[in-house]
Design an enzyme around this catalytic site. Structure first.
Site, PDB file in Angstrom:
ATOM      1  N   SER A   1     -10.819  -0.467   3.095  1.00 39.72           N
ATOM      2  CA  SER A   1     -10.100  -0.506   4.377  1.00 39.72           C
ATOM      3  C   SER A   1      -9.682   0.905   4.762  1.00 39.72           C
ATOM      4  O   SER A   1      -9.016   1.585   3.974  1.00 39.72           O
ATOM      5  CB  SER A   1      -8.831  -1.357   4.259  1.00 39.72           C
ATOM      6  OG  SER A   1      -9.148  -2.664   3.851  1.00 39.72           O
ATOM      7  N   GLU A  29      -5.038   4.113   5.630  1.00 38.08           N
ATOM      8  CA  GLU A  29      -4.756   3.817   4.217  1.00 38.08           C
ATOM      9  C   GLU A  29      -5.400   4.912   3.360  1.00 38.08           C
ATOM     10  O   GLU A  29      -4.877   5.308   2.330  1.00 38.08           O
ATOM     11  CB  GLU A  29      -5.357   2.456   3.842  1.00 38.08           C
ATOM     12  CG  GLU A  29      -5.183   2.165   2.366  1.00 38.08           C
ATOM     13  CD  GLU A  29      -5.958   0.970   1.864  1.00 38.08           C
ATOM     14  OE1 GLU A  29      -5.708  -0.145   2.352  1.00 38.08           O
ATOM     15  OE2 GLU A  29      -6.796   1.159   0.967  1.00 38.08           O
ATOM     16  N   ARG A  70       0.835  -1.215   0.000  1.00 33.52           N
ATOM     17  CA  ARG A  70       0.000   0.000   0.000  1.00 33.52           C
ATOM     18  C   ARG A  70       0.871   1.268   0.000  1.00 33.52           C
ATOM     19  O   ARG A  70       0.581   2.231   0.709  1.00 33.52           O
ATOM     20  CB  ARG A  70      -0.944   0.041   1.208  1.00 33.52           C
ATOM     21  CG  ARG A  70      -1.978  -1.054   1.248  1.00 33.52           C
ATOM     22  CD  ARG A  70      -3.000  -0.930   0.148  1.00 33.52           C
ATOM     23  NE  ARG A  70      -4.109  -1.843   0.333  1.00 33.52           N
ATOM     24  CZ  ARG A  70      -4.119  -3.116  -0.068  1.00 33.52           C
ATOM     25  NH1 ARG A  70      -3.066  -3.627  -0.703  1.00 33.52           N
ATOM     26  NH2 ARG A  70      -5.177  -3.883   0.133  1.00 33.52           N
TER      27      ARG A  70
HETATM   28  P1  FAD Z   1      -8.901   8.473  -5.643  1.00 31.62           P
HETATM   29  O1  FAD Z   1      -9.542   8.060  -4.378  1.00 31.62           O
HETATM   30  O2  FAD Z   1      -9.595   9.473  -6.480  1.00 31.62           O
HETATM   31  O3  FAD Z   1      -7.431   8.981  -5.334  1.00 31.62           O
HETATM   32  C1  FAD Z   1      -6.605   8.253  -4.456  1.00 31.62           C
HETATM   33  C2  FAD Z   1      -5.225   8.942  -4.400  1.00 31.62           C
HETATM   34  O4  FAD Z   1      -4.599   8.867  -5.668  1.00 31.62           O
HETATM   35  C3  FAD Z   1      -5.312  10.439  -4.080  1.00 31.62           C
HETATM   36  O5  FAD Z   1      -4.169  10.793  -3.343  1.00 31.62           O
HETATM   37  C4  FAD Z   1      -5.285  11.090  -5.457  1.00 31.62           C
HETATM   38  O6  FAD Z   1      -4.793  12.417  -5.415  1.00 31.62           O
HETATM   39  C5  FAD Z   1      -4.347  10.174  -6.197  1.00 31.62           C
HETATM   40  N1  FAD Z   1      -4.611  10.069  -7.645  1.00 31.62           N
HETATM   41  C6  FAD Z   1      -5.722   9.565  -8.232  1.00 31.62           C
HETATM   42  N2  FAD Z   1      -5.563   9.547  -9.571  1.00 31.62           N
HETATM   43  C7  FAD Z   1      -4.325  10.027  -9.820  1.00 31.62           C
HETATM   44  C8  FAD Z   1      -3.571  10.268 -11.019  1.00 31.62           C
HETATM   45  N3  FAD Z   1      -4.042   9.996 -12.244  1.00 31.62           N
HETATM   46  N4  FAD Z   1      -2.332  10.820 -10.890  1.00 31.62           N
HETATM   47  C9  FAD Z   1      -1.816  11.113  -9.669  1.00 31.62           C
HETATM   48  N5  FAD Z   1      -2.488  10.923  -8.513  1.00 31.62           N
HETATM   49  C10 FAD Z   1      -3.716  10.369  -8.603  1.00 31.62           C
HETATM   50  N6  FAD Z   1      -7.587  -0.746  -2.529  1.00 31.62           N
HETATM   51  C11 FAD Z   1      -6.767  -1.826  -2.632  1.00 31.62           C
HETATM   52  O7  FAD Z   1      -5.546  -1.651  -2.794  1.00 31.62           O
HETATM   53  N7  FAD Z   1      -7.238  -3.092  -2.537  1.00 31.62           N
HETATM   54  C12 FAD Z   1      -8.544  -3.363  -2.353  1.00 31.62           C
HETATM   55  O8  FAD Z   1      -8.930  -4.518  -2.270  1.00 31.62           O
HETATM   56  C13 FAD Z   1      -9.445  -2.266  -2.252  1.00 31.62           C
HETATM   57  N8  FAD Z   1     -10.759  -2.470  -2.046  1.00 31.62           N
HETATM   58  C14 FAD Z   1     -11.615  -1.414  -1.937  1.00 31.62           C
HETATM   59  C15 FAD Z   1     -12.971  -1.668  -1.741  1.00 31.62           C
HETATM   60  C16 FAD Z   1     -13.872  -0.625  -1.638  1.00 31.62           C
HETATM   61  C17 FAD Z   1     -15.338  -0.928  -1.423  1.00 31.62           C
HETATM   62  C18 FAD Z   1     -13.413   0.714  -1.766  1.00 31.62           C
HETATM   63  C19 FAD Z   1     -14.384   1.844  -1.691  1.00 31.62           C
HETATM   64  C20 FAD Z   1     -12.057   0.979  -1.943  1.00 31.62           C
HETATM   65  C21 FAD Z   1     -11.135  -0.088  -2.035  1.00 31.62           C
HETATM   66  N9  FAD Z   1      -9.767   0.125  -2.229  1.00 31.62           N
HETATM   67  C22 FAD Z   1      -8.913  -0.950  -2.358  1.00 31.62           C
HETATM   68  C23 FAD Z   1      -9.226   1.489  -2.289  1.00 31.62           C
HETATM   69  C24 FAD Z   1      -9.337   2.135  -3.716  1.00 31.62           C
HETATM   70  O9  FAD Z   1     -10.203   1.405  -4.533  1.00 31.62           O
HETATM   71  C25 FAD Z   1      -7.982   2.233  -4.405  1.00 31.62           C
HETATM   72  O10 FAD Z   1      -7.072   2.957  -3.631  1.00 31.62           O
HETATM   73  C26 FAD Z   1      -8.077   2.896  -5.793  1.00 31.62           C
HETATM   74  O11 FAD Z   1      -6.876   2.747  -6.491  1.00 31.62           O
HETATM   75  C27 FAD Z   1      -8.450   4.372  -5.715  1.00 31.62           C
HETATM   76  O12 FAD Z   1      -8.803   4.803  -7.019  1.00 31.62           O
HETATM   77  P2  FAD Z   1      -9.561   6.185  -7.237  1.00 31.62           P
HETATM   78  O13 FAD Z   1      -9.598   6.463  -8.713  1.00 31.62           O
HETATM   79  O14 FAD Z   1     -10.862   6.168  -6.553  1.00 31.62           O
HETATM   80  O15 FAD Z   1      -8.561   7.180  -6.527  1.00 31.62           O
HETATM   81  N1  EPU Z   2     -11.422 -10.434  10.937  1.00 33.07           N
HETATM   82  C1  EPU Z   2     -11.845 -10.395  12.247  1.00 33.07           C
HETATM   83  N2  EPU Z   2     -13.071  -9.855  12.515  1.00 33.07           N
HETATM   84  C2  EPU Z   2     -13.868  -9.392  11.519  1.00 33.07           C
HETATM   85  C3  EPU Z   2     -13.434  -9.433  10.181  1.00 33.07           C
HETATM   86  C4  EPU Z   2     -12.190  -9.965   9.916  1.00 33.07           C
HETATM   87  O1  EPU Z   2     -11.146 -10.820  13.159  1.00 33.07           O
HETATM   88  O2  EPU Z   2     -14.954  -8.922  11.831  1.00 33.07           O
HETATM   89  C5  EPU Z   2     -10.125 -11.014  10.650  1.00 33.07           C
HETATM   90  C6  EPU Z   2     -10.314 -12.407  10.032  1.00 33.07           C
HETATM   91  O3  EPU Z   2      -9.498 -13.301  10.740  1.00 33.07           O
HETATM   92  C7  EPU Z   2      -9.801 -12.242   8.615  1.00 33.07           C
HETATM   93  C8  EPU Z   2      -8.839 -11.083   8.754  1.00 33.07           C
HETATM   94  O4  EPU Z   2      -9.425 -10.230   9.730  1.00 33.07           O
HETATM   95  O5  EPU Z   2      -9.148 -13.385   8.182  1.00 33.07           O
HETATM   96  C9  EPU Z   2      -8.559 -10.340   7.490  1.00 33.07           C
HETATM   97  O6  EPU Z   2      -9.755 -10.025   6.811  1.00 33.07           O
HETATM   98  P1  EPU Z   2      -9.787  -9.979   5.193  1.00 33.07           P
HETATM   99  O7  EPU Z   2      -9.336 -11.261   4.592  1.00 33.07           O
HETATM  100  O8  EPU Z   2     -11.113  -9.441   4.815  1.00 33.07           O
HETATM  101  O9  EPU Z   2      -8.646  -8.965   4.818  1.00 33.07           O
HETATM  102  P2  EPU Z   2      -8.369  -7.487   5.330  1.00 33.07           P
HETATM  103  O10 EPU Z   2      -7.047  -7.465   5.999  1.00 33.07           O
HETATM  104  O11 EPU Z   2      -9.522  -6.943   6.061  1.00 33.07           O
HETATM  105  C10 EPU Z   2      -7.134  -6.866   3.127  1.00 33.07           C
HETATM  106  C11 EPU Z   2      -6.985  -5.595   2.358  1.00 33.07           C
HETATM  107  C12 EPU Z   2      -8.178  -5.424   1.429  1.00 33.07           C
HETATM  108  C13 EPU Z   2      -8.188  -6.596   0.445  1.00 33.07           C
HETATM  109  C14 EPU Z   2      -8.293  -7.903   1.246  1.00 33.07           C
HETATM  110  C15 EPU Z   2      -8.148  -9.114   0.352  1.00 33.07           C
HETATM  111  C16 EPU Z   2      -5.648  -4.021   3.632  1.00 33.07           C
HETATM  112  C17 EPU Z   2      -5.647  -2.833   4.528  1.00 33.07           C
HETATM  113  N3  EPU Z   2      -6.855  -4.458   3.256  1.00 33.07           N
HETATM  114  O12 EPU Z   2      -8.287  -6.725   3.932  1.00 33.07           O
HETATM  115  O13 EPU Z   2      -8.021  -4.218   0.700  1.00 33.07           O
HETATM  116  O14 EPU Z   2      -9.265  -6.496  -0.441  1.00 33.07           O
HETATM  117  O15 EPU Z   2      -7.224  -7.967   2.223  1.00 33.07           O
HETATM  118  O16 EPU Z   2      -6.825  -9.225  -0.074  1.00 33.07           O
HETATM  119  O17 EPU Z   2      -4.586  -4.522   3.277  1.00 33.07           O
HETATM  120  C18 EPU Z   2      -8.449  -1.868   0.751  1.00 33.07           C
HETATM  121  O18 EPU Z   2      -7.234  -1.720   0.683  1.00 33.07           O
HETATM  122  O19 EPU Z   2      -9.253  -0.909   0.772  1.00 33.07           O
HETATM  123  C19 EPU Z   2      -8.993  -3.229   0.804  1.00 33.07           C
HETATM  124  C20 EPU Z   2     -10.295  -3.488   0.904  1.00 33.07           C
END
Ligand code: FAD
Ligand code: EPU
Length: 337
Positions: A238, A333, A164
């Site tokens: 997250s 994050e 990240r």
């Molecule tokens: P924004 O939120 O618009 O911007 C994020 C950052 O990037 C800001 O600092 C912005 O200034 C910068 N930025 C955006 N575009 C550009 C560009 N073209 N050039 C320079 N800077 C830029 N993230 C994960 O890593 N793994 C996950 O599994 C994951 N799951 C998610 C689930 C949900 C339901 C949600 C809501 C979010 C999740 N995220 C996850 C976080 C998010 O999806 C990512 O960080 C994504 O890359 C953000 O894209 P965005 O276009 O919305 O960026």
């Molecule tokens: N858990 C609990 N209680 C709960 C829920 C979860 O104890 O109520 C524990 C469980 O043991 C579970 C663990 O937390 O195994 C981890 O949960 P999960 O597998 O959902 O993964 P996470 O750590 O919550 C991360 C990323 C996600 C990504 C998933 C899958 C980060 C900060 N988050 O979530 O990314 O989608 O793994 O790889 O690394 C994001 O970055 O926005 C994001 C959603």
């Protein structure tokens, strides 16, 4: 190009927080980027580049110019027998890119299915999920310096990717606009099925020899079951990173908390922040419209009209309680503005 004034950002961030941009512009072609940046006057500063706002928490009105990126295009730049490189415009929706590649049998990003946001934001925090990270396939990216308007290519190494993390969040934070991203994908994909929930889903589905399309479908299913849809309830995924701690600190915690949840990590021991927050009984807690998701406590939600400061305040209370119980300081994050 039209520069709007005092534009609401509520529809431009998935947490659904009300905040206004003093100035707001949108670019639809790469050629518009440099003239726009070099035309900005001191009163238009600072600049914030915005994709879909799925990783942003606005805590106040933005005093400068928000530039939303809506550029489109996917081009093959190199082809080999077993791999190919594709250049993707920053404004392409990430999951549409994943679908496009999976449909053509190009492997490497299927585990990153359904991550919200645009392609230009994907390198910023090196998006990752289900055992994969963007850095594994990113070849290079092109970006323009916000102040000078100069274009530069960054190789994968120059992006200094980590969990990240990238150089665009550390030394070059908010200094570049990413124009496009080049990925190197495989024509003979090796599936990445090691992550616990994928392995379980695979067993449940009983598919004997899965394809990348099957992997995409499994990941989408897992994500739909686990994570709240921002269209239904405002959230930014997250809110905190999973903390990485030293192994001696982990051993001490493990003695006291034998059930503590950890992930494999090359830099130490990565703990599940969701577990730490859950242990502090935050699941489902709500103050006003700011809440902790009832099933996934790492996700903070806006039930309607929460302000950015209310979400931030809730995040601070969670941080404090995790720190006082475990001695671990959770780092956000989400980008807090
Ligand atoms: P924004 O939120 O618009 O911007 C994020 C950052 O990037 C800001 O600092 C912005 O200034 C910068 N930025 C955006 N575009 C550009 C560009 N073209 N050039 C320079 N800077 C830029 N993230 C994960 O890593 N793994 C996950 O599994 C994951 N799951 C998610 C689930 C949900 C339901 C949600 C809501 C979010 C999740 N995220 C996850 C976080 C998010 O999806 C990512 O960080 C994504 O890359 C953000 O894209 P965005 O276009 O919305 O960026
Ligand atoms: N858990 C609990 N209680 C709960 C829920 C979860 O104890 O109520 C524990 C469980 O043991 C579970 C663990 O937390 O195994 C981890 O949960 P999960 O597998 O959902 O993964 P996470 O750590 O919550 C991360 C990323 C996600 C990504 C998933 C899958 C980060 C900060 N988050 O979530 O990314 O989608 O793994 O790889 O690394 C994001 O970055 O926005 C994001 C959603």
């Amino acid at each position: 190009m039209t520069i709007l004034e005092n534009r609401s950002l509520k529809a431009c961030n998935t947490l659904g927080i009300e905040a206004k941009a003093r100035y707001f512009a949108e670019i639809s072609t790469e050629e518009e980027a440099i003239p726009l940046l070099t035309s900005l006057q001191p009163e238009h500063q600072p600049v914030l580049i915005l994709g879909d706002g799925s990783n942003i928490l606005f805590t106040e009105n933005f005093p400068g110019t928000v530039i939303r990126i809506n550029t489109k295009g996917i081009t093959i730049t190199e082809e080999q027998d077993d791999s190919l490189s594709i250049r993707i415009a920053a404004g392409e929706v990430w999951d549409e890119v994943v679908n496009y590649c999976v449909e053509r049998g190009w492997g490497g990003i299927e585990n990153l299915s359904l991550i919200p946001g645009r392609t230009g934001a994907a390198p910023i925090q090196n998006i990752g999920a289900y055992g994969a990270e963007l850095k594994e396939v990113l070849q290079e990216l092109e970006a323009v310096h916000l102040e000078s308007g100069e274009k530069r290519t960054f190789s994968r190494e120059e992006c200094r990717f980590g969990y990240r993390e990238s150089i665009f969040q550390t030394t070059l934070r908010r200094q570049y606009l990413i124009l496009n991203v080049t990925l190197c994908l495989s024509r003979n994909p090796v599936l990445n099925l090691a992550y616990g929930s994928i392995a379980q889903e695979l067993e449940r589905s009983g598919i004997p020899s899965p394809t990348i399309k099957d992997v995409r479908e499994m990941v989408c299913r897992i994500r739909r079951n686990k994570l709240p849809d921002p269209v239904v309830v405002g959230n930014a995924g997250s809110f905190f990173r999973n903390p990485v701690i030293r192994s001696d600190q982990f051993e001490r915690l493990k003695l006291q908390y034998p059930d503590i949840v950890r992930f494999a990590d090359s830099n130490g021991v990565k703990l599940a922040a969701a577990w730490l927050i859950d242990q502090c009984n935050w699941k489902g807690k709500r103050t006003g419209d700011a809440g902790v998701h009832p099933d996934q406590p790492l996700v903070l939600v806006n039930y309607g009209n929460a302000t950015g400061l209310e979400i931030l305040n809730l995040a601070s209370m969670i941080r404090q309680s995790v720190f006082s119980r475990f001695g671990i300081l959770l780092e956000p994050e989400v980008n807090i503005l």
